[in-house]
Design an enzyme around this catalytic site. Structure first.
Site, mmCIF file in Angstrom:
data_model
loop_
_atom_site.group_PDB
_atom_site.id
_atom_site.type_symbol
_atom_site.label_atom_id
_atom_site.label_comp_id
_atom_site.label_asym_id
_atom_site.label_seq_id
_atom_site.Cartn_x
_atom_site.Cartn_y
_atom_site.Cartn_z
ATOM 1 N N GLY A 103 0.823 -1.203 0.000
ATOM 2 C CA GLY A 103 0.000 0.000 0.000
ATOM 3 C C GLY A 103 0.856 1.252 0.000
ATOM 4 N N ASP A 148 0.073 -13.574 5.486
ATOM 5 C CA ASP A 148 -1.266 -13.387 6.036
ATOM 6 C C ASP A 148 -1.148 -13.180 7.539
ATOM 7 O OD1 ASP A 148 -3.877 -13.454 6.872
ATOM 8 O OD2 ASP A 148 -4.310 -15.474 6.129
ATOM 9 N N ALA A 205 -4.050 -3.973 6.992
ATOM 10 C CA ALA A 205 -5.265 -3.489 7.655
ATOM 11 C C ALA A 205 -6.464 -3.632 6.744
ATOM 12 C CB ALA A 205 -5.104 -2.017 8.045
ATOM 13 N N THR A 214 -9.292 -1.538 5.716
ATOM 14 C CA THR A 214 -9.532 -0.101 5.780
ATOM 15 C C THR A 214 -10.825 0.347 5.095
ATOM 16 O OG1 THR A 214 -8.172 0.211 3.800
ATOM 17 C CG2 THR A 214 -7.066 0.424 5.940
ATOM 18 N N THR A 236 -5.330 4.352 14.072
ATOM 19 C CA THR A 236 -6.160 5.374 13.433
ATOM 20 C C THR A 236 -6.855 6.308 14.420
ATOM 21 O OG1 THR A 236 -8.171 5.630 12.063
ATOM 22 C CG2 THR A 236 -8.038 3.680 13.418
ATOM 23 N N ASP A 237 -7.201 7.481 13.930
ATOM 24 C CA ASP A 237 -8.001 8.437 14.699
ATOM 25 C C ASP A 237 -9.410 7.917 14.974
ATOM 26 O OD1 ASP A 237 -8.071 8.771 11.780
ATOM 27 O OD2 ASP A 237 -9.547 10.347 12.146
ATOM 28 N N TYR A 268 -15.032 -0.302 12.041
ATOM 29 C CA TYR A 268 -13.612 -0.128 11.738
ATOM 30 C C TYR A 268 -12.857 0.349 12.970
ATOM 31 C CZ TYR A 268 -9.422 2.171 9.869
ATOM 32 O OH TYR A 268 -8.134 2.582 9.654
ATOM 33 N N LYS A 306 -9.913 -1.710 15.085
ATOM 34 C CA LYS A 306 -8.569 -1.146 15.216
ATOM 35 C C LYS A 306 -8.202 -0.954 16.688
ATOM 36 C CE LYS A 306 -6.079 0.152 12.365
ATOM 37 N NZ LYS A 306 -4.938 -0.527 11.693
ATOM 38 N N TRP A 330 -5.993 10.586 8.110
ATOM 39 C CA TRP A 330 -6.160 11.194 6.799
ATOM 40 C C TRP A 330 -4.927 10.958 5.924
ATOM 41 C CZ3 TRP A 330 -9.107 16.511 7.011
ATOM 42 C CH2 TRP A 330 -10.257 16.380 7.810
#
Length: 282
Positions: free
Chosen positions: A9, A31, A51, A53, A92-93, A116, A120, A139
């Protein structure tokens, strides 16, 4: 060798580009939901970029999201602990409720409102319990893969105007800058294990989109503000998800550049391919 699962990614590409010591592998190659210590042979550290996402899809596919975002990181952290090597989990936020009015500290209460975010957060718990590091960001965009910057660039070339939400605040983060920060973290390994790393400052999606238009040489006035209610989505979005970098700085790590200067640098690096022979919009 720093092993990067989910390394194909945008963040994995930048990690590999910044260090010859990085081995970025795809999810097909490794994996994380079935990883063992044997899969980490030769690694001196692990930065997990694998992840699930798809924020909206996770609302009806939470079992799969949980496997990738929670079970996988937990297994990775346990395997790293058994080998005595550090592991960094990118989070993540979305683990916060989004109801705040000031940048979230690492010590602030969490309260995800989406599947999500819940998955996380569970991944964070499992990694920290096993002695790993967690770095929350927000972001994210980069040269590789799909992201908001590329979406806005595509819409700029196909629509005379567009509406973007102006009631969600956060901090855009160029994946190149985050990758550099994660590599510095691997070299420092501070005592603090839960950290935030985002572009400096804050903005809204609307103002971010206008900045992208400026970088494209387009009229930013073509981007109009709207509200979240105007574009309902299956998964709730945080209204405020600015993350404080205080813990990152206190750990002796260099703050990431301000989001606006980073966006200009990202354009110079080719986050959006140069256009040739495009006809102007009427």
């Amino acid at each position: 060798m720093i092993l990067v699962p989910g390394g194909r990614g945008q963040l994995g590409h930048d990690l590999a580009a910044l260090s010859a010591d990085v081995r970025a592998v795809s999810s097909a190659e490794l994996d994380v939901t079935a990883v063992t210590a044997a899969d980490l042979a030769g690694a001196s550290a692990v930065i997990n970029c694998a992840a699930y996402t798809a924020v909206d899809a996770a609302e009806t596919d939470e079992e799969r999201a949980f496997a990738v975002n929670a079970v996988g990181p937990g297994l990775l952290a346990q395997a790293c602990a058994s080998l005595g090597i550090p592991m960094i989990q990118v989070s993540t936020d979305y683990v916060f409720s989004g109801d705040g009015v000031r940048p979230y500290e690492t010590t602030d209460p969490v309260g995800p409102k989406s599947a999500y975010g819940r998955t996380k957060l569970e991944g964070e718990h499992r990694v920290l319990d096993a002695g790993g590091y967690v770095v929350r960001t927000s972001w994210l965009y980069g040269v590789h893969g799909s992201n908001f910057v590329k979406t806005m660039a595509a819409l700029e070339s196909s629509r005379p105007t567009l509406s973007v939400v102006d009631d969600q605040a956060g901090a855009p983060t160029w994946s190149h800058d985050l990758a550099a920060g994660l590599l510095e973290l691997v070299s420092v390994l501070p005592a603090t294990r839960l950290l935030h790393a985002t572009g400096g400052g804050q903005t809204t999606w609307f103002r971010f989109a206008r900045a992208i238009f400026e970088e494209l040489g387009a009229d930013p006035a073509r981007v109009q503000p709207c509200t979240t209610a105007d574009f309902p989505r299956p998964a709730p979005r945080p209204a405020y998800s600015v993350l404080s970098g205080a813990a990152w700085a206190a750990a002796g790590l260099r703050p990431l550049p301000h989001w606006r200067s980073a966006l200009s640098e990202a354009f110079r690096a080719g986050v959006v391919a140069p256009r040739t022979g495009a006809a102007p919009l009427e």
